[in-house]
Enzyme design. Sequence first.
Site, PDB file in Angstrom:
ATOM      1  CD  GLU A 287      25.981  71.535  12.602  1.00  0.00           C
ATOM      2  OE1 GLU A 287      26.549  70.232  12.542  1.00  0.00           O
ATOM      3  OE2 GLU A 287      25.078  71.958  13.106  1.00  0.00           O
ATOM      4  CD  GLU A 290      25.531  70.710   5.297  1.00  0.00           C
ATOM      5  OE1 GLU A 290      26.147  70.570   6.426  1.00  0.00           O
ATOM      6  OE2 GLU A 290      24.986  69.917   5.076  1.00  0.00           O
ATOM      7  CB  CYS A 307      28.090  68.279  16.989  1.00  0.00           C
ATOM      8  SG  CYS A 307      27.452  69.633  16.342  1.00  0.00           S
ATOM      9  CB  SER A 327      24.797  69.595   8.392  1.00  0.00           C
ATOM     10  OG  SER A 327      26.254  69.753   8.988  1.00  0.00           O
ATOM     11  CE  LYS A 366      31.760  64.209  20.363  1.00  0.00           C
ATOM     12  NZ  LYS A 366      31.391  64.830  18.965  1.00  0.00           N
ATOM     13  CD  GLU A 369      32.877  61.757  16.111  1.00  0.00           C
ATOM     14  OE1 GLU A 369      33.144  61.997  17.011  1.00  0.00           O
ATOM     15  OE2 GLU A 369      31.895  62.729  15.204  1.00  0.00           O
ATOM     16  CD  GLU A 374      33.399  57.603   7.906  1.00  0.00           C
ATOM     17  OE1 GLU A 374      33.975  56.188   7.410  1.00  0.00           O
ATOM     18  OE2 GLU A 374      32.329  57.530   8.413  1.00  0.00           O
ATOM     19  CB  CYS A 511      27.513  67.008  25.326  1.00  0.00           C
ATOM     20  SG  CYS A 511      27.695  66.948  23.865  1.00  0.00           S
TER      21      CYS A 511
END
Lengths: 582, 525
Positions: A287, A290, A307, A327, A366, A369, A374, A511
Amino acid sequence: MKSPETVTLTINDQEVTVPSGTTILDAAKKLNIKIPTLCHLDLHNMKFVNQTSSCRVCMVEEEGWDKMLAACSTRCRNGMRIRTDTIKVIRTRRLMVELLLSNHPTDCLICSKNGNCDLQALAAEIGVTRIDYPGYRSHHEMDTSSFSLVRNMDKCVLCKRCETMCNDVQTVGALTDIGRGFDTVVGTLFGMPMHETTCTFCGQCVAVCPTAALTEVDNISQVWEALDSDKIVVVQTAPAVRVALGEVFGMEPGTNVTGKMVTALRRMGFDKVYDTNFAADVTVMEEAAELVDRINGEGRLPILTSCCPSWVKFIEHQFGDMLDIPSSAKSPHEIFGSLAKTYLADKIGAKPEDIVVVSVMPCVAKKYESKRPELGQGDYSDVDIVITTRELGRMLKDLGLDFANLPEEEFDELMGVASGAGDIFGSTGGVIEAALRTAYEWLTGKPLEKIDFHELRGLSGIKEATVEINGVKHKIACANGLGNAREVLRRIRSGEANYTAIEIMACPGGCIAGGGQPYHHGDDSIIRKRMEAIYESDRHKKIRQSHKNPQVIKLYEEFLGAPHSEKTKKLLHTKYVWRQKM
Amino acid sequence: MYNQLRSWQTEYRQEFDKRMAVREDVEVSELGYRLTDSFYAKQYRIALRNSGIIDPLKIEDYIALDGYKALADLLENQIPQADVVAEISESLLRGRGGAGFPTGRKWAEALKHDAEHKFIICNADEGDPGAYMDRNILETDPHCVLEGMAIAGYAVGADFGYIYVRAEYPVAVKRLKIAIAQAEERGLLGKNIMGSDFSFHIELRLGAGAFVCGEGTAMMESIEGRRGLPRVKKYRTAHKGLFGYPTIINNVETLANVHMIMLKGAKWFRSIGTEKSPGTKVFALVGKVANAGLVEVPMGTPLREVVYDIGGGCKDGKELKAVQTGGPSGGCIPTSLIDTTLDFESLAAIGSIMGSGGMVIMDNDDCMVDIARFFMEFTVDESCGKCTPCRIGNKRILEMLERIIAGMGEPRDLRYLKLICETVRDTSLCGLGQSAPNPVLSTMKYFANEYEAHVKEKICPAHVCKGLAQYIILDSCIGCGKCKRNCPVSCITGEIKEKHVIDHDACIKCGACEAACPVHAIEKR
Ligand SMILES: Cc1cc2nc3c(=O)[nH]c(=O)nc-3n(C[C@H](O)[C@H](O)[C@H](O)COP(=O)(O)O)c2cc1C
């Protein structure tokens, strides 16, 4: 007419003076008079106050009136004479609980919320031992369509905490009550399966649900099966897990149990016990690289952290035209998964198919996710199974481990060491602070004097800081809670704010307060304590910047090459999908 | 503009009088014209004064009978807002939507708060089954409601009004739309009414027929575009209501009184009705009554007069058993209390309510337990499901009544039933739940013996409840034995040529015996 600043009333003949606007419930608290509640939930630090007054458990008497008052939402008036100790109050409360129970399954002994259910606790507290008004029980189809949440509306008590959370705090608007009268139920728009809605799977509805109407998808048995197989089973634990897991075993909130957790995971039979914090350091590398590229003119500013899978789904649904700003870095546990099946596989001479990656996360999103197509290479997913902190707690209990008295061990080598920057990923503000600690040095070529960015810490919804880099002032923002995220995105879209980098976490608090954490039952001091434990861990680290982590340096030298390079783009970066708004 | 209205009035009145002159069913009265049929003779009609007399599609008719004059007088003479509110307060007009809240007090509160916008909502959701007075007013005299709203708007400084009307009232909707367009076209509504600086717009909002949307806070939720659920009131509606602005919600009939009060004064209004409840009330007289219909009488009229003098007593000369007032959440009044006067206080004192004016006449063929069940069924269906007592409690009440009616009641049920009814009444979130148990509580109070008969003796004195029906063999039995042979559960005994008997405990009430009896000596009771 200006209302007076305070009002004086009596509760059970005891006089009390409170600021005007105070509810009877809060006034009673001042007198140490407990009025049991069910639907009510006040997490005002998170801007969440559920005051629907729908359960009617907290009804109290006002002397001289037949009609009773809901203590949770009725404001005190001067001269009120309230009673919470009459037979009528007691009988009413019992009847309300009995009525709720009369339309509630009685499978408490085998319910996933057994011991954690507010309704069960309330019934026990007031001593309900029979139901005088039995009758027809409503039945609804369970919704198991998603990878994250299970909706069992037979257990819903219509407290509407989930709706308040989803609609008012998170502004997702996936939940609404449907039907009428006895058949009323919390559902989705047009009764769509959860998987097809705009739900972001943040799991905050689960975190506030008093019963087992909303729970996480249970993946425990898959983990046991993997452990029982011939495969190499690798586990990673997110930064927020270690400061909350102890609560499951009665330890003080905010106790950091990293060492015991590692021991416990080894005893469960995992072949490798690794740290997602290490992967967080890698995320920072990507990150920050980037960000540096974007500041240097490649791509658009601001850059948004990516994230949080729930937040990613939120922007995909709600701001589909702005998908070029997050990002492209995968989230830490996905980065870990990707590295486990390449870097680690190389090292130990295994094939990716032979490795099972299990993530222990504070999060239910998650789970979803890890199933995004992908996020993997070819036929395999980066991460195979995701369990929450709560599920890990249940597994350890099942195994009969005396957790509190376990010895402390260290994570395995290769992907088990993290800098302080990786540690703070678990709290709101942590990701962007970690990224700044690295990006600053890369951009300026100078060491960062002040490592701590205090402006970006704490529980406020939107936090801002200004950082001067090479003579240019960069505005940094950080939002937690999707309602706040929406506001930040609105500011960006309207051009009102000119940010360089923004961190967004879907859960209010980040989190540490994730939808997969041990239940806080409305006590938000628990969340603060977890947060303190995270920053405490960072403070004690010798290495507090990701790019100085020796295992990270080794990873790039031996395997990845440079951050944000062709190889990392293939393995550690992803892309986003514009999704429907409804 | 004001002269224009006056000249319209003179012109239209002449034409109107000519039309009336040829009608045999009308005569001139204090408030214009009145209907002469004997059904109307004992009525006093304010809210319904124009009903059946004017053509609701013609604004000319309304203007002919001093329509929009009350509004024009306020504007022309620039009467201070507080004076209008004072006039309504002095008239002691109370809400006709059910609760009887003093209208003046609502208006005064809304006037007191400064705000950029204020709203007037006309509650035309009329959800009570059997009630249709609001519908009648809207269909037969829409302009009087529009004028009432505009006067309310002027009095409190509101610039916008909504009429929340049931979509099931298509005629009312159509006529209201026409009326609004006509009034706007003539400058009697809309921007700068009659050239003054007062503007007032009215829009319709259609309710999808949920009873609970008639409740004020639920209605505002619905108008604001959300699901129509009652909300917890932190502020009075007149302080922070629709979209957070001061708002007045008044019922159709309440607003239909406003124009006359302004024209004839508060004193006049107070000369009608009782001291605490002046004016009139419209009742929808239905059920087992000889002359059903809308009845408008002064408050304080004895129930007896409405039932017997206007309603003509029970149909087919049957005996009156009870009068149910107040709609699904009202109570049943036994014949012994027929001299009760019809006003808010007297009705409340005997456990019923005025409600929106439903009035159902019941005779001895009606079972009071079954009546209570019928009304409970309605509220259980219409509950919004938000709060526990209304969502689950009312369902349990209904289930208990169903058990009792099916002959499965237990003696303890009556005690438990009363307790849960009282709890639901005292704890529900909105008026729907709070009043839902009324029909049960009032019938339990006045017809306790009927409940006991159902539960203890397992009989329904009115022979309504099928589960409690009994087949009886009469003395005219010839002892042929056909019934015995046809009984599928063999519960009939008796010697040939002697009277047979049915074992009621074993009987499954199939009716085979009755059908088989050649001499009709078996009866169902
Ligand atoms: C469940 C419920 C339904 C109601 N339905 C109506 C209705 O259909 N029409 C009406 O005018 N008022 C209805 N009301 C009363 C309104 O809440 C409110 O009191 C009334 O519209 C105020 O107007 P008023 O003061 O002119 O009577 C209802 C109340 C409740 C609790």
